[in-house]
Design an enzyme around this catalytic site. Structure first.
Site, short mmCIF file in Angstrom:
data_model
loop_
_atom_site.label_atom_id
_atom_site.label_comp_id
_atom_site.label_asym_id
_atom_site.label_seq_id
_atom_site.Cartn_x
_atom_site.Cartn_y
_atom_site.Cartn_z
CG ASN A 186 30.41 11.86 -15.77
OD1 ASN A 186 29.99 11.09 -14.95
ND2 ASN A 186 30.91 13.17 -15.27
CG ASP A 238 37.79 17.29 -16.22
OD1 ASP A 238 38.04 17.39 -15.07
OD2 ASP A 238 37.93 16.14 -16.83
CE LYS A 241 13.25 22.55 -25.25
NZ LYS A 241 12.08 22.23 -25.98
CG ASP A 245 41.71 19.10 -10.41
OD1 ASP A 245 41.62 18.62 -9.32
OD2 ASP A 245 42.31 18.43 -11.45
CB ILE A 246 37.45 19.34 -6.50
CG1 ILE A 246 36.38 19.85 -7.13
CG2 ILE A 246 37.25 19.49 -4.86
CD1 ILE A 246 34.72 19.23 -6.86
CG PHE A 258 38.62 6.92 -7.07
CD1 PHE A 258 38.50 7.45 -5.70
CD2 PHE A 258 38.25 5.36 -7.01
CE1 PHE A 258 38.30 6.81 -4.57
CE2 PHE A 258 37.97 4.85 -5.72
CZ PHE A 258 38.06 5.47 -4.70
CE LYS A 260 43.93 11.59 -14.75
NZ LYS A 260 42.57 11.04 -15.22
CE LYS A 267 43.59 15.23 -10.66
NZ LYS A 267 42.44 15.76 -11.02
N1 CTP Z 1 38.73 15.71 -9.62
C1 CTP Z 1 38.64 16.56 -9.26
N2 CTP Z 1 38.12 17.88 -9.83
C2 CTP Z 1 38.11 17.87 -11.17
C3 CTP Z 1 38.33 16.66 -11.81
C4 CTP Z 1 38.60 15.61 -11.17
O1 CTP Z 1 38.79 16.74 -7.96
N3 CTP Z 1 37.32 19.04 -11.77
C5 CTP Z 1 39.16 14.40 -9.17
C6 CTP Z 1 38.28 13.30 -9.53
O2 CTP Z 1 37.38 13.08 -8.38
C7 CTP Z 1 39.30 12.01 -9.41
C8 CTP Z 1 40.65 12.74 -9.64
O3 CTP Z 1 40.62 14.16 -9.50
O4 CTP Z 1 39.32 11.74 -7.90
C9 CTP Z 1 41.09 12.11 -11.21
O5 CTP Z 1 39.78 12.44 -12.24
P1 CTP Z 1 39.57 11.95 -13.54
O6 CTP Z 1 38.43 12.63 -14.21
O7 CTP Z 1 40.37 10.92 -13.64
O8 CTP Z 1 41.07 12.82 -14.11
P2 CTP Z 1 41.18 14.57 -14.48
O9 CTP Z 1 41.92 15.17 -13.47
O10 CTP Z 1 39.73 15.29 -14.67
O11 CTP Z 1 42.15 14.29 -15.89
P3 CTP Z 1 41.56 13.82 -17.40
O12 CTP Z 1 39.96 14.26 -17.34
O13 CTP Z 1 42.02 14.66 -18.08
O14 CTP Z 1 41.78 12.50 -17.36
#
Ligand code: CTP
Length: 408
Positions: A209, A278, A288, A305-306, A322, A336, A340
């Site tokens: 990303n 994600d 390749k 999701d950490i 964030f 969130k 979380k």
């Molecule tokens: N995060 C995480 N682990 C993941 C995805 C996100 O710990 N696999 C954490 C990010 O570091 C951030 C927060 O969750 O602090 C929100 O991340 P964001 O990308 O905004 O949201 P998602 O939970 O991934 O949800 P979505 O993509 O559906 O908006």
């Protein structure tokens, strides 16, 4: 902590590295500080006061007994005006004078007279640096509270190799910023994540990303300046390691997850600024992938999701998330925050040109259980300090959960 509005007295003593003081003046001024330069007689042999006067935009002081300089400036006024005094380069002679309380010129007098934090950046020949007298003097001034910036190792102007080089001016600026910083995170150990992940498809391709890592790096730098021990876990970025911060580089969300779980054990604060992947390709090709004539579909599977995974082991830690959003920013972020189990979430609209990914500025909303606070467009460094102000507040009241428990 920012150097904006701070007065930094820069003392330059007589070594060949005195020429690097010019760059240091430039960087300190660029960071928003007022720089007042004091040069020893020896320093004036290596670089002219006019150079540092022009770069700092302020008169350079050189002589304790110059009637004009003394009546206009005064060494006590100079010492009192300082938010920090930094000596770069600090010669063996200057360090010796400070260690033994000698004040026979303007710079050594200012050093004895100031109550401000003192930062010394020694630079000299390696044998001089390693001399027991110099080492003892450095230990003595450090014991009395001076901050010593270790000299860099490398080839020296005298032809020798070893420690003795003046560190990069950017490093000295960071040390000065830490010296004038609030110190309100002293003793805290922070884990900060930053940047994107790369999820491989084959040996040459990956899914990723647009995160540049700048927000997380700004947080790590600002936290270090405020006295914290900082570990930065980052995905691939093009940014230089922040000075003083322990940097662990990872690629995939899985690697980041493992690193966070390991490092967070010893930490009291976690700031998850990384744009964690994600999804990852379900299969990673060993060779390749070759193009065919038709369409190609890639099957993706979820990563962990950490933050959600940490919920059960987080204990008393302050956890900040964030939210990168392109629509319904506050509503999505608030969801969130709750899902979380966070103390605070920093919501930003990543669809804007001046906020979010790949830019130096950001405009965010800080959301916690009590409501939201909009933070106007500012540099990521300033936003980082605002986020850390909130972390300090949360720590001061013993964390969100303790407060909630008291209320119940
Ligand atoms: N995060 C995480 N682990 C993941 C995805 C996100 O710990 N696999 C954490 C990010 O570091 C951030 C927060 O969750 O602090 C929100 O991340 P964001 O990308 O905004 O949201 P998602 O939970 O991934 O949800 P979505 O993509 O559906 O908006």
């Amino acid at each position: 902590m920012s150097l904006v509005g701070k007065t930094i007295v820069l003392g330059v003593s007589g070594g060949i590295a005195a020429y690097k003081a010019a760059e240091l003046v430039r960087l300190l001024s660029k960071a928003g500080a007022t720089v007042r330069v004091v040069m020893t007689r020896g320093a004036c042999e290596f670089i002219t006061p006019l150079t540092l006067q022009t770069l700092s935009g302020n008169p350079v002081s050189t002589d304790l007994f110059d009637l004009t300089q003394e009546s206009e400036i005064g060494h006590i006024e100079l010492a009192d005006s300082a938010d920090a005094v930094v000596i770069a380069p600090a010669t063996a002679n200057l360090v010796g004078k400070l260690a033994h309380g000698l004040a026979d010129d303007l710079l050594s007098t200012v050093l004895l007279a100031t109550r401000a934090p003192v930062v010394l950046a020694p630079a000299m020949n390696v044998h001089m640096y390693e001399n027991a007298a110099v080492q003892d003097n450095l230990k003595l001034v450090a014991k009395r509270g001076a901050r010593i910036v270790e000299p860099a190792v490398g080839s020296l102007a005298c032809g020798y190799e070893g420690p003795g080089r003046l560190p990069e001016p950017a490093v000295i600026v960071e040390e000065v910023a830490r010296a004038v910083g609030a110190d309100d995170l002293a003793g805290a150990s922070l884990v900060v994540t930053a940047g994107p992940n790369r999820e491989p498809l084959d040996p040459v391709r990956f899914v990723s990303n647009r995160s540049s890592g700048r927000m997380g790096y700004a947080l790590a730098r600002a936290a270090w300046r405020r006295g914290a021990d900082v570990t930065l876990i980052c995905g691939p970025t093009a940014l230089e390691d922040p000075h003083g911060v322990r940097v662990l580089r990872v690629d995939t969300a899985g690697e980041m997850h493992k690193a966070v779980r390991r490092e967070v054990k010893a930490a009291s604060v976690l700031l998850m600024a990384a744009a964690v992947a994600d999804y990852r390709p379900k299969k990673v090709a060993e060779q390749k992938l070759k193009k065919g004539t038709g369409k190609l579909s890639i099957e993706l599977e979820r990563t962990v999701d950490i933050l959600a995974d940490l919920k059960k082991v987080r204990g008393r830690r302050v956890v900040v998330g964030f939210a990168a959003e392109t629509e319904n920013v506050e509503r999505n972020a608030a969801r969130k925050l709750a899902e979380k189990g966070l103390d605070l979430i920093v919501a930003n609209d990543v669809s804007r040109d001046d906020a979010g990914f790949e830019v130096d500025t950001n405009e965010v909303t800080l959301i916690d259980g009590n409501g939201s606070e909009a933070v106007a467009l500012a540099s990521k460094d300033e936003i980082a300090d605002r986020v850390l102000d909130r972390v300090v507040e949360i720590r001061a009241r013993g964390g969100r959960r303790k407060r909630a428990a008291k209320r119940a």
